[in-house]
Design a protein around this motif. Structure first.
Motif, short mmCIF file in Angstrom:
data_model
loop_
_atom_site.label_atom_id
_atom_site.label_comp_id
_atom_site.label_asym_id
_atom_site.label_seq_id
_atom_site.Cartn_x
_atom_site.Cartn_y
_atom_site.Cartn_z
N ASN A 43 46.88 -10.73 -9.46
CA ASN A 43 45.61 -10.03 -9.25
C ASN A 43 45.41 -8.92 -10.27
O ASN A 43 44.32 -8.72 -10.80
CB ASN A 43 45.55 -9.46 -7.83
N LEU A 44 46.50 -8.17 -10.56
CA LEU A 44 46.41 -7.11 -11.56
C LEU A 44 46.12 -7.69 -12.94
O LEU A 44 45.32 -7.14 -13.71
CB LEU A 44 47.71 -6.30 -11.60
N GLU A 46 44.54 -10.46 -13.57
CA GLU A 46 43.14 -10.90 -13.58
C GLU A 46 42.19 -9.73 -13.74
O GLU A 46 41.17 -9.82 -14.43
CB GLU A 46 42.84 -11.66 -12.28
N GLU A 47 42.52 -8.60 -13.09
CA GLU A 47 41.69 -7.40 -13.25
C GLU A 47 41.70 -6.93 -14.70
O GLU A 47 40.67 -6.52 -15.25
CB GLU A 47 42.19 -6.29 -12.32
N GLU A 48 42.88 -6.95 -15.32
CA GLU A 48 42.98 -6.54 -16.72
C GLU A 48 42.15 -7.46 -17.62
O GLU A 48 41.47 -7.01 -18.55
CB GLU A 48 44.45 -6.55 -17.16
N ARG A 50 39.51 -9.09 -16.67
CA ARG A 50 38.10 -8.77 -16.39
C ARG A 50 37.67 -7.54 -17.20
O ARG A 50 36.55 -7.48 -17.71
CB ARG A 50 37.88 -8.54 -14.90
N ALA A 122 49.53 -1.34 -13.06
CA ALA A 122 48.20 -1.42 -13.67
C ALA A 122 48.08 -0.46 -14.84
O ALA A 122 47.53 -0.80 -15.90
CB ALA A 122 47.13 -1.14 -12.62
#
Length: 430
Positions: A43-44, A46-48, A50, A122
């Protein structure tokens, strides 16, 4: 097997279930831990990714001389193109109010310890992505990231014991400490810039449209653990968190307002320095010694000292015979008034940029979060409300047997009391 099952292979689902049921307990624990850690880290990642995509989109839009899609500025441009006038935008702004409310959701069981580790991961990813590290620094950062992942792997995801209400409260406060306190002034500034670019030359007053609420520690409908003492402790935790966040902002600003005395200072600020010196004579001596010709820095030192006194007072139980701690702020308005004194003097003598920059940002935070951080919603079972009102109305000889009235009768009594304009509460609460 899970992927094949999602793709429609029924036999894969059956095989998956068989594999899971056959796992010995120690192995099952390891598999569960592996998957939970994997998904948290994915998830982290994927956030990066994004963030990378958004940065590319933002640069492309800037090069093309237009606002990026799905932004506030793009929304205002669309409204302008549909015929919205600046005055209509002002009316819209004046009515704008967004209040997200936090609840203690039973499916959110992450420990605060785990949340902090994930936040560190993160931040490490962001540093690696910055493009500003030397090869040696990049190697060191990668080693640190690996260490964080090992620490995450070796840490239990869930608590050993049932979380208390105050555990849930502190879990909710995490998001204020890590994100929301810093985010709100940025969002207001972003909105202001979007308005100015959409309608050049127009002046807009951006209200504090984003505030927060919480049910955690106040929702006692059906929860016997949310006692009045827990609610009081919840409010105290919220207050202490707000005060610690202001203290953190002051520490970040240390030395920032080192404006020389020769630049000038208002009479009001000079008078306030004299009042502060009378309250904190030892602090005054140190401030004069360390910042002899820097009045703004002296004032910020006194404000910091008063915040400390307010934080110390916040840890004490609330009582009717409460005596204010010397130097503590009575409320957030007094704190904001001190900041405004500094801002007004800076605006007159050092210019708008220092007045509205980091200090202006701090004032926005103080006006939004106050000393309470967020409102606390209180919920109670209707039977308890009826019992309380029955006692109060009987005590004052207004209505006997309120709890036995039907719905229409209770509404009539309450409406009459609300319209009478005098609250049925004692002068002093304990």
């Amino acid at each position: 097997l899970a992927k094949a099952h999602r793709a429609g292979d029924a036999r894969a689902g059956a095989r998956l279930l068989g594999r899971i049921e056959a796992l010995p307990l120690p192995e099952a624990r390891g598999v569960v831990k592996a998957f939970s850690s994997y998904f948290a880290l994915v998830n982290l990642a994927e956030e990066e990714e994004r963030v990378r995509v958004l940065l590319r989109r933002a640069r492309k839009a800037r090069d093309e001389g237009r606002p990026m899609d799905e932004t506030v500025e793009a929304a205002f441009v669309a409204l302008r193109e549909q015929g919205m006038l600046p005055d209509e935008a002002r009316t819209l702004l004046a009515a704008l109010s967004v209040v997200p409310v936090f609840t203690a959701h039973p499916t959110e069981a992450k420990r605060r310890t785990v949340l902090l580790k994930l936040a560190d991961v993160a931040e490490s990813l962001e540093r690696l992505e910055s493009g500003r590290l030397t090869p040696e620094e990049s190697d060191a950062e990668t080693a640190w990231l690996r260490e964080l992942i090992v620490s995450l792997w070796e840490t239990h995801d869930t608590r050993y014991s049932k979380p208390t209400v105050l555990d849930e409260v502190r879990g909710g406060l995490y998001y204020f400490e890590r994100t929301l306190f810093d985010l709100v002034p940025d969002m207001e500034a972003s909105l202001r810039r979007a308005l100015e670019r959409t309608w050049p030359g127009e002046v807009f007053a951006v209200p504090h449209f984003l505030t927060f609420g919480s049910w955690i520690g106040g929702d006692r409908d059906g929860n016997p653990y949310v006692t009045p003492q827990v609610t009081e402790e919840t409010l105290r935790e919220q207050q202490k968190t707000a005060l610690r966040l202001y203290r953190r902002e002051f520490e970040r600003m240390h030395g920032h307002l080192s404006v020389a005395e020769e630049r000038g200072v208002t009479r009001e600020l000079v008078a306030s320095l004299e009042e502060d010196a009378a309250l904190f004579p030892e602090e005054a001596e140190r401030a004069r010694s360390h910042y002899s010709r820097e009045p703004y820095r002296q004032k910020m030192t006194f404000i910091y000292r008063r915040l400390q006194a307010t934080l110390e007072a916040a840890g004490r139980p609330w009582r009717a015979d409460h005596r204010p701690r010397p130097g503590a702020y009575a409320d957030a308005e007094a704190f904001i008034a001190d900041l405004r004194l500094v801002q007004d003097s800076l605006r007159l003598h050092a210019g708008e940029r220092l007045a509205e920059g980091r200090l202006g940002r701090l004032i926005t935070q103080a006006e939004v979060f106050g000393f309470h951080l967020c409102t606390l919603d209180l919920r109670q079972h209707a039977a308890r409300h009826r019992a309380a009102l029955d006692e109060i109305l009987s005590r004052y000889g207004i209505v006997e047997g309120y709890r036995h009235l039907d719905e229409a009768g209770r509404q009539a009594v309450l409406t009459a009391e609300l319209e009478a304009g005098r609250p049925l509460t004692p002068a002093h609460l304990d």
